[in-house]
Design a protein around this motif. Structure first.
Motif, short mmCIF file in Angstrom:
data_model
loop_
_atom_site.label_atom_id
_atom_site.label_comp_id
_atom_site.label_asym_id
_atom_site.label_seq_id
_atom_site.Cartn_x
_atom_site.Cartn_y
_atom_site.Cartn_z
N THR A 35 0.83 -1.21 0.00
CA THR A 35 0.00 0.00 0.00
C THR A 35 0.86 1.26 0.00
OG1 THR A 35 -0.26 -0.09 2.40
CG2 THR A 35 -2.02 -1.07 1.07
N LEU A 36 2.01 1.20 0.67
CA LEU A 36 2.92 2.35 0.67
C LEU A 36 3.44 2.61 -0.74
CD1 LEU A 36 4.60 4.50 2.11
CD2 LEU A 36 6.31 2.73 2.55
N LEU A 37 3.87 1.57 -1.43
CA LEU A 37 4.38 1.74 -2.79
C LEU A 37 3.27 2.14 -3.76
CD1 LEU A 37 6.97 -1.15 -2.95
CD2 LEU A 37 7.44 1.31 -2.89
N ARG A 38 2.06 1.68 -3.52
CA ARG A 38 0.93 2.10 -4.36
C ARG A 38 0.70 3.61 -4.22
NH1 ARG A 38 -3.83 -0.66 -2.45
NH2 ARG A 38 -2.75 -2.53 -3.14
N TYR A 39 0.82 4.10 -2.97
CA TYR A 39 0.67 5.53 -2.73
C TYR A 39 1.80 6.32 -3.40
CZ TYR A 39 0.28 9.97 -0.31
OH TYR A 39 0.18 11.31 -0.02
N LEU A 40 3.03 5.83 -3.30
CA LEU A 40 4.14 6.51 -3.97
C LEU A 40 3.95 6.53 -5.48
CD1 LEU A 40 7.28 5.27 -2.01
CD2 LEU A 40 6.34 7.57 -2.08
N LYS A 41 3.43 5.45 -6.02
CA LYS A 41 3.16 5.41 -7.47
C LYS A 41 2.10 6.44 -7.85
CE LYS A 41 2.67 2.11 -11.19
NZ LYS A 41 2.55 0.70 -11.55
N GLN A 42 1.09 6.61 -7.00
CA GLN A 42 0.08 7.63 -7.26
C GLN A 42 0.70 9.03 -7.25
OE1 GLN A 42 -2.84 6.99 -4.19
NE2 GLN A 42 -3.87 5.35 -5.29
N ILE A 43 1.62 9.27 -6.34
CA ILE A 43 2.32 10.56 -6.31
C ILE A 43 3.11 10.74 -7.60
CG2 ILE A 43 4.20 11.84 -5.21
CD1 ILE A 43 3.25 10.64 -2.54
N LYS A 44 3.81 9.69 -8.02
CA LYS A 44 4.61 9.75 -9.25
C LYS A 44 3.73 10.08 -10.45
CE LYS A 44 6.09 5.94 -11.33
NZ LYS A 44 5.76 6.02 -12.74
N VAL A 45 2.60 9.42 -10.54
CA VAL A 45 1.66 9.65 -11.64
C VAL A 45 1.08 11.06 -11.54
CG1 VAL A 45 -0.56 8.96 -12.62
CG2 VAL A 45 1.13 7.22 -12.01
N GLY A 46 0.71 11.47 -10.34
CA GLY A 46 0.14 12.81 -10.13
C GLY A 46 1.10 13.92 -10.49
N LYS A 47 2.39 13.67 -10.33
CA LYS A 47 3.41 14.66 -10.67
C LYS A 47 3.88 14.49 -12.12
CE LYS A 47 5.29 15.56 -6.12
NZ LYS A 47 6.20 16.65 -5.84
N ASP A 48 3.26 13.55 -12.83
CA ASP A 48 3.57 13.27 -14.23
C ASP A 48 5.05 12.93 -14.42
OD1 ASP A 48 2.75 12.90 -16.86
OD2 ASP A 48 3.29 14.94 -17.44
N ILE A 49 5.56 12.06 -13.55
CA ILE A 49 6.95 11.61 -13.63
C ILE A 49 6.95 10.19 -14.21
CG2 ILE A 49 9.05 11.08 -12.34
CD1 ILE A 49 8.02 13.00 -10.14
N SER A 50 7.58 10.03 -15.34
CA SER A 50 7.65 8.70 -15.96
C SER A 50 8.71 7.86 -15.26
CB SER A 50 8.01 8.83 -17.45
OG SER A 50 9.34 9.32 -17.58
N ASN A 51 8.63 6.54 -15.49
CA ASN A 51 9.66 5.67 -14.94
C ASN A 51 11.03 6.05 -15.49
OD1 ASN A 51 7.81 4.28 -13.42
ND2 ASN A 51 7.98 2.36 -14.55
N LYS A 52 11.07 6.43 -16.76
CA LYS A 52 12.33 6.82 -17.38
C LYS A 52 12.91 8.06 -16.69
CE LYS A 52 14.43 8.21 -21.72
NZ LYS A 52 14.24 8.54 -23.12
N GLU A 53 12.07 9.05 -16.45
CA GLU A 53 12.53 10.27 -15.78
C GLU A 53 12.98 9.99 -14.35
OE1 GLU A 53 10.93 14.72 -14.56
OE2 GLU A 53 9.71 13.47 -15.89
N LEU A 54 12.21 9.17 -13.63
CA LEU A 54 12.58 8.83 -12.27
C LEU A 54 13.90 8.05 -12.26
CD1 LEU A 54 11.79 9.03 -9.31
CD2 LEU A 54 10.40 6.97 -9.61
N ALA A 55 14.07 7.15 -13.22
CA ALA A 55 15.31 6.39 -13.33
C ALA A 55 16.50 7.32 -13.57
CB ALA A 55 15.20 5.37 -14.46
N GLU A 56 16.31 8.33 -14.42
CA GLU A 56 17.38 9.28 -14.67
C GLU A 56 17.74 10.05 -13.40
OE1 GLU A 56 15.91 11.65 -17.92
OE2 GLU A 56 16.24 10.03 -19.37
N ARG A 57 16.73 10.42 -12.63
CA ARG A 57 16.96 11.14 -11.38
C ARG A 57 17.71 10.28 -10.37
NH1 ARG A 57 11.22 14.27 -10.16
NH2 ARG A 57 11.05 15.32 -12.19
N LEU A 58 17.48 8.96 -10.43
CA LEU A 58 18.10 8.04 -9.48
C LEU A 58 19.33 7.33 -10.05
CD1 LEU A 58 14.84 6.54 -7.98
CD2 LEU A 58 16.50 7.97 -6.79
N ASN A 59 19.66 7.67 -11.29
CA ASN A 59 20.82 7.08 -11.96
C ASN A 59 20.72 5.55 -12.02
OD1 ASN A 59 23.24 7.25 -13.36
ND2 ASN A 59 24.47 7.04 -11.51
N CYS A 60 19.58 5.09 -12.50
CA CYS A 60 19.37 3.65 -12.68
C CYS A 60 18.53 3.44 -13.94
CB CYS A 60 18.69 3.04 -11.45
SG CYS A 60 17.02 3.63 -11.12
#
Length: 75
Positions: free
Chosen positions: A8-33
């Motif tokens: 449920t915690l990760l589901r909430y974080l995913k909702q935040i990610k989607v709400g901020k319009d952050i793609s997995n690719k963009e998040l990966a770039e921010r985290l260097n992965c």
């Protein structure tokens, strides 16, 4: 809100990610992965506090943890 499990915690974080319009690719770039690593993080059963902190920082969020003694009125 109280989160009692990682799912449920990760589901909430995913909702935040989607709400901020952050793609997995963009998040990966921010985290260097890789974006595959990001997909893996959101499907995990467990997450370390360090990884949680990194995710939140990358999404411009903060973690606020409250520990509550179930047998006491003291928070």
């Amino acid at each position: 809100m109280v989160y009692t499990n990682t799912k449920t915690l990760l589901r909430y974080l995913k909702q935040i990610k989607v709400g901020k319009d952050i793609s997995n690719k963009e998040l990966a770039e921010r985290l260097n992965c890789t974006s595959g690593a990001i997909t893996g993080v959101f499907s995990q059963q467990n997450i370390t506090l360090e990884k949680l902190k990194d995710l939140c920082n990358a999404m411009d969020c903060e973690i606020d943890i409250t520990i509550i003694d179930k047998n006491s009125d003291i928070n």
